[in-house]
Design a protein around this motif. Structure first.
Motif, PDB file in Angstrom:
ATOM      1  N   GLU A   1       0.868  -1.182   0.000  1.00 29.46           N
ATOM      2  CA  GLU A   1       0.000   0.000   0.000  1.00 29.46           C
ATOM      3  C   GLU A   1       0.897   1.221   0.000  1.00 29.46           C
ATOM      4  N   SER A   2       1.354   1.610  -1.173  1.00 30.34           N
ATOM      5  CA  SER A   2       2.252   2.767  -1.257  1.00 30.34           C
ATOM      6  C   SER A   2       2.166   3.403  -2.637  1.00 30.34           C
ATOM      7  N   VAL A   3       2.535   4.671  -2.667  1.00 25.43           N
ATOM      8  CA  VAL A   3       2.569   5.423  -3.920  1.00 25.43           C
ATOM      9  C   VAL A   3       3.593   4.791  -4.871  1.00 25.43           C
ATOM     10  N   GLN A   4       4.733   4.390  -4.322  1.00 22.62           N
ATOM     11  CA  GLN A   4       5.765   3.750  -5.158  1.00 22.62           C
ATOM     12  C   GLN A   4       5.190   2.563  -5.921  1.00 22.62           C
ATOM     13  N   ASN A   5       4.496   1.687  -5.184  1.00 21.29           N
ATOM     14  CA  ASN A   5       3.968   0.475  -5.802  1.00 21.29           C
ATOM     15  C   ASN A   5       2.893   0.817  -6.838  1.00 21.29           C
ATOM     16  N   ALA A   6       2.033   1.778  -6.498  1.00 22.21           N
ATOM     17  CA  ALA A   6       0.970   2.189  -7.434  1.00 22.21           C
ATOM     18  C   ALA A   6       1.593   2.708  -8.732  1.00 22.21           C
ATOM     19  N   ASN A   7       2.592   3.574  -8.623  1.00 19.09           N
ATOM     20  CA  ASN A   7       3.226   4.155  -9.811  1.00 19.09           C
ATOM     21  C   ASN A   7       3.964   3.103 -10.624  1.00 19.09           C
ATOM     22  N   ASP A   8       4.749   2.286  -9.952  1.00 17.94           N
ATOM     23  CA  ASP A   8       5.593   1.345 -10.689  1.00 17.94           C
ATOM     24  C   ASP A   8       4.785   0.222 -11.331  1.00 17.94           C
ATOM     25  N   GLN A   9       3.751  -0.239 -10.646  1.00 17.22           N
ATOM     26  CA  GLN A   9       2.919  -1.272 -11.287  1.00 17.22           C
ATOM     27  C   GLN A   9       2.123  -0.670 -12.446  1.00 17.22           C
ATOM     28  N   ALA A  10       1.729   0.583 -12.308  1.00 18.00           N
ATOM     29  CA  ALA A  10       1.021   1.257 -13.416  1.00 18.00           C
ATOM     30  C   ALA A  10       1.917   1.281 -14.653  1.00 18.00           C
ATOM     31  N   SER A  11       3.195   1.570 -14.456  1.00 18.51           N
ATOM     32  CA  SER A  11       4.131   1.623 -15.593  1.00 18.51           C
ATOM     33  C   SER A  11       4.275   0.253 -16.242  1.00 18.51           C
ATOM     34  N   VAL A  12       4.331  -0.790 -15.416  1.00 15.81           N
ATOM     35  CA  VAL A  12       4.498  -2.152 -15.953  1.00 15.81           C
ATOM     36  C   VAL A  12       3.287  -2.531 -16.817  1.00 15.81           C
ATOM     37  N   ALA A  13       2.086  -2.287 -16.299  1.00 14.54           N
ATOM     38  CA  ALA A  13       0.866  -2.647 -17.047  1.00 14.54           C
ATOM     39  C   ALA A  13       0.765  -1.807 -18.320  1.00 14.54           C
ATOM     40  N   ALA A  14       1.034  -0.506 -18.190  1.00 18.68           N
ATOM     41  CA  ALA A  14       0.905   0.374 -19.358  1.00 18.68           C
ATOM     42  C   ALA A  14       1.892  -0.020 -20.447  1.00 18.68           C
ATOM     43  N   ALA A  15       3.115  -0.398 -20.054  1.00 21.46           N
ATOM     44  CA  ALA A  15       4.133  -0.757 -21.052  1.00 21.46           C
ATOM     45  C   ALA A  15       3.668  -1.948 -21.883  1.00 21.46           C
ATOM     46  N   GLN A  16       3.034  -2.910 -21.221  1.00 24.94           N
ATOM     47  CA  GLN A  16       2.590  -4.072 -21.990  1.00 24.94           C
ATOM     48  C   GLN A  16       1.454  -3.747 -22.932  1.00 24.94           C
ATOM     49  N   ILE A  17       0.546  -2.914 -22.447  1.00 27.09           N
ATOM     50  CA  ILE A  17      -0.594  -2.560 -23.296  1.00 27.09           C
ATOM     51  C   ILE A  17      -0.111  -1.771 -24.513  1.00 27.09           C
ATOM     52  N   ARG A  18       0.936  -0.987 -24.316  1.00 30.51           N
ATOM     53  CA  ARG A  18       1.504  -0.219 -25.431  1.00 30.51           C
ATOM     54  C   ARG A  18       2.291  -1.119 -26.383  1.00 30.51           C
ATOM     55  N   GLY A  19       2.554  -2.346 -25.938  1.00 31.95           N
ATOM     56  CA  GLY A  19       3.301  -3.270 -26.792  1.00 31.95           C
ATOM     57  C   GLY A  19       4.794  -3.155 -26.608  1.00 31.95           C
ATOM     58  N   ALA A  20       5.220  -2.450 -25.553  1.00 33.95           N
ATOM     59  CA  ALA A  20       6.662  -2.355 -25.290  1.00 33.95           C
ATOM     60  C   ALA A  20       7.155  -3.707 -24.785  1.00 33.95           C
ATOM     61  N   SER A  21       8.452  -3.931 -24.875  1.00 34.65           N
ATOM     62  CA  SER A  21       8.958  -5.235 -24.421  1.00 34.65           C
ATOM     63  C   SER A  21       8.729  -5.350 -22.914  1.00 34.65           C
ATOM     64  N   PRO A  22       8.184  -6.504 -22.505  1.00 33.55           N
ATOM     65  CA  PRO A  22       7.754  -6.617 -21.106  1.00 33.55           C
ATOM     66  C   PRO A  22       8.911  -6.574 -20.115  1.00 33.55           C
ATOM     67  N   THR A  23       8.810  -5.662 -19.150  1.00 36.54           N
ATOM     68  CA  THR A  23       9.801  -5.585 -18.074  1.00 36.54           C
ATOM     69  C   THR A  23       9.068  -5.908 -16.783  1.00 36.54           C
ATOM     70  N   PRO A  24       9.393  -7.044 -16.148  1.00 35.99           N
ATOM     71  CA  PRO A  24       8.646  -7.403 -14.940  1.00 35.99           C
ATOM     72  C   PRO A  24       8.832  -6.388 -13.819  1.00 35.99           C
ATOM     73  N   TYR A  25       7.836  -6.329 -12.970  1.00 43.04           N
ATOM     74  CA  TYR A  25       7.855  -5.444 -11.800  1.00 43.04           C
ATOM     75  C   TYR A  25       8.919  -5.929 -10.832  1.00 43.04           C
ATOM     76  N   ASP A  26       9.868  -5.048 -10.522  1.00 42.80           N
ATOM     77  CA  ASP A  26      10.955  -5.461  -9.616  1.00 42.80           C
ATOM     78  C   ASP A  26      11.479  -4.247  -8.851  1.00 42.80           C
ATOM     79  N   ALA A  27      10.604  -3.276  -8.625  1.00 43.94           N
ATOM     80  CA  ALA A  27      11.065  -1.995  -8.072  1.00 43.94           C
ATOM     81  C   ALA A  27      11.388  -2.109  -6.583  1.00 43.94           C
ATOM     82  N   VAL A  28      12.402  -1.355  -6.168  1.00 44.03           N
ATOM     83  CA  VAL A  28      12.739  -1.279  -4.739  1.00 44.03           C
ATOM     84  C   VAL A  28      11.607  -0.521  -4.035  1.00 44.03           C
ATOM     85  N   PRO A  29      10.993  -1.116  -3.006  1.00 44.02           N
ATOM     86  CA  PRO A  29       9.902  -0.417  -2.314  1.00 44.02           C
ATOM     87  C   PRO A  29      10.409   0.804  -1.532  1.00 44.02           C
TER      88      PRO A  29
END
Ligand code: FAD
Length: 412
Positions: A295-323
């Motif tokens: 439950e954090s802003v970091q997680n919300a932002n970083d997971q949003a980027s991961v999902a958006a990248a895939q929908i855009r068709g960018a090469s998938p980068t798994p979520y691995d951000a430092v909390p």
């Protein structure tokens, strides 16, 4: 039936950021952002900090200016609640029965505050701190409040207690466990914050069990404790965590429980459905691979980027951000990096008495997290130790003569 290429359910930090990231990455498909809230996406952290204190106006909480969404052709559908998901038809149903089709669905519905289950939990004057409306109601009632009881010694309860104390209200804080922040931090940090709150005049009680809330004419007048004592109060703030808002998605067959299960790319078990933010149950490397919700802003932002990248068709980068996380109480700025879950050793670096120090957490000899109080350098420099899972001798970590950025050379 109206159809959008992407439907985002939830106009909080995660949902808002997903829409922003899609457009920033050049995504040209149609996007609808649905929110049960009446406001455009805004930041929640100030709700228990500057906004409650009256130091920030609501417009400064907005993720983007009101006009941003229309300018980017993001259809903002406010006060619209999704009550059902039909994964076969790729459609969601809203509270008024309307159906919307989707190509991809991003579930970013966050969570709702856990309520007390005891008698009196629904009296007027009993508040959660989750939305602007919650805090506006509190601010409106404050002039008639002589004493506040805060139930729950987590970050939100402690922050609210700090603000209300600064506003001159006597505060009684009730924590059921034997220390505050027990779920998220080690004992040295808990004891430090307990002492700080007491020094500021908060009547902080540990091991306090609430029996019920008492009221008169439908409005709260006090909190009855298990021992029979009644603490009088005209306002009660309940900060005992959230329940993830995932009902419609689980009912549609998505895997999960205390959240929606997602893989490293934020994909749920349903085709074309992603989940991000507070509601997403994911295996986190920084929790030793355990499946958790953050439950954090970091997680919300970083997971949003991961999902958006895939929908855009960018090469998938798994979520691995430092909390990372922060909390402001009085003049204390706490910054956290990493996750202390499962730590087996703590090192205190610096002097809590000087109100500038860090608690460093180790798991099997590796640095897994730091809680830095008024210690920005440790926070910035400690990040690499967490990312690397560095093995440093506790005696070195505790030595403030050695900057954390030089600890790499001392790795075991
Ligand atoms: C008082 C407070 C202080 C905080 N302080 C900090 C802090 O200092 N640092 C930090 O990192 N984090 C902090 N957090 C946590 C942080 O705000 C959350 O992690 C973040 O807001 C999560 O974003 P989210 O989008 O996942 O969920 P939310 O922000 O909860 O947004 C969920 C959205 O989904 C909508 N919704 C829910 N169900 C439905 C439905 N069925 N249909 C349509 N819409 C729906 C809701 O209306 C809401 O708009 C704080 C939170 C609070 C409440």
């Amino acid at each position: 039936m109206q159809r959008y290429d992407v439907v985002i359910v939830g106009g909080g930090h995660a949902g808002g950021q997903a829409a922003i990231a899609l457009r920033q990455g050049g995504y040209a498909g149609s996007i609808a952002l649905l929110s049960a809230d009446p406001e455009a996406p805004y930041e929640r952290p100030p709700l228990s900090k500057d906004y409650l204190a009256g130091d920030k106006t609501f417009d400064r909480l907005l993720l983007r200016a009101e006009t941003f969404w229309a300018e980017r052709e993001i259809t903002l559908l406010l006060e619209r609640e999704v009550v059902a998901v039909d994964p076969e038809a790729h459609a969601v149903t809203l509270g008024d029965g309307e159906r919307l089709g989707y190509g991809k669905l991003i579930w970013a519905a966050g969570g709702s505050p856990r309520r007390l289950s005891c008698a009196g939990h629904d009296l007027a004057g009993v508040h959660a701190v989750r939305t602007r409306a919650d805090v506006d109601r509190m601010i409106a009632e404050l002039p008639d409040v002589e004493r506040v009881v805060v139930i729950g010694g987590g970050y939100i309860g402690l922050e609210a207690a700090a603000v209300l104390t600064k506003l001159g209200k006597p505060v009684v804080l009730l924590e059921a466990l034997d220390r505050v922040l027990a779920r998220v931090a080690g004992e040295p940090l808990s004891r430090f914050y307990e002492a700080e709150h007491r020094a500021h005049g908060v009547d902080l009680r540990l091991g306090a069990r609430v029996d019920c809330l008492e009221g008169e004419g439908g409005r709260v007048t006090g909190v009855r404790l298990a021992g029979g004592e009644v603490v009088s109060a005209q306002m009660v703030i309940v900060g005992i965590g959230i329940a993830p808002s995932v009902g419609p998605l689980l009912a549609a067959g998505a895997e999960g429980g205390n959240g929606v299960a997602v893989d490293g790319l934020c994909r749920t078990s349903l085709a074309d459905v992603f989940a991000i933010g507070d509601c997403a149950l994911h295996a986190n490397r920084y929790a030793d691979g355990a499946t958790i919700r953050l439950e954090s802003v970091q997680n919300a932002n970083d997971q949003a980027s991961v999902a958006a990248a895939q929908i855009r068709g960018a090469s998938p980068t798994p979520y691995d951000a430092v909390p990372w996380f922060w909390s402001n109480q009085y003049d204390l700025k706490l910054q956290t990096v990493g996750l202390s879950i499962g730590h087996d050793e703590t090192v205190v670096r610096g002097d809590p008495g000087a109100r500038s120090f860090s608690v460093i957490y180790l798991r099997q000899g590796r640095v897994v997290a730091l809680d830095c109080v008024n210690a920005v350098k440790d926070y910035v420099q400690g990040r690499k130790l967490v990312a690397d899972g560095a093995r440093i001798a506790p005696v070195d970590l505790a030595d403030t003569a050695i900057p954390l950025k030089e600890m790499g050379a001392l790795a075991l």
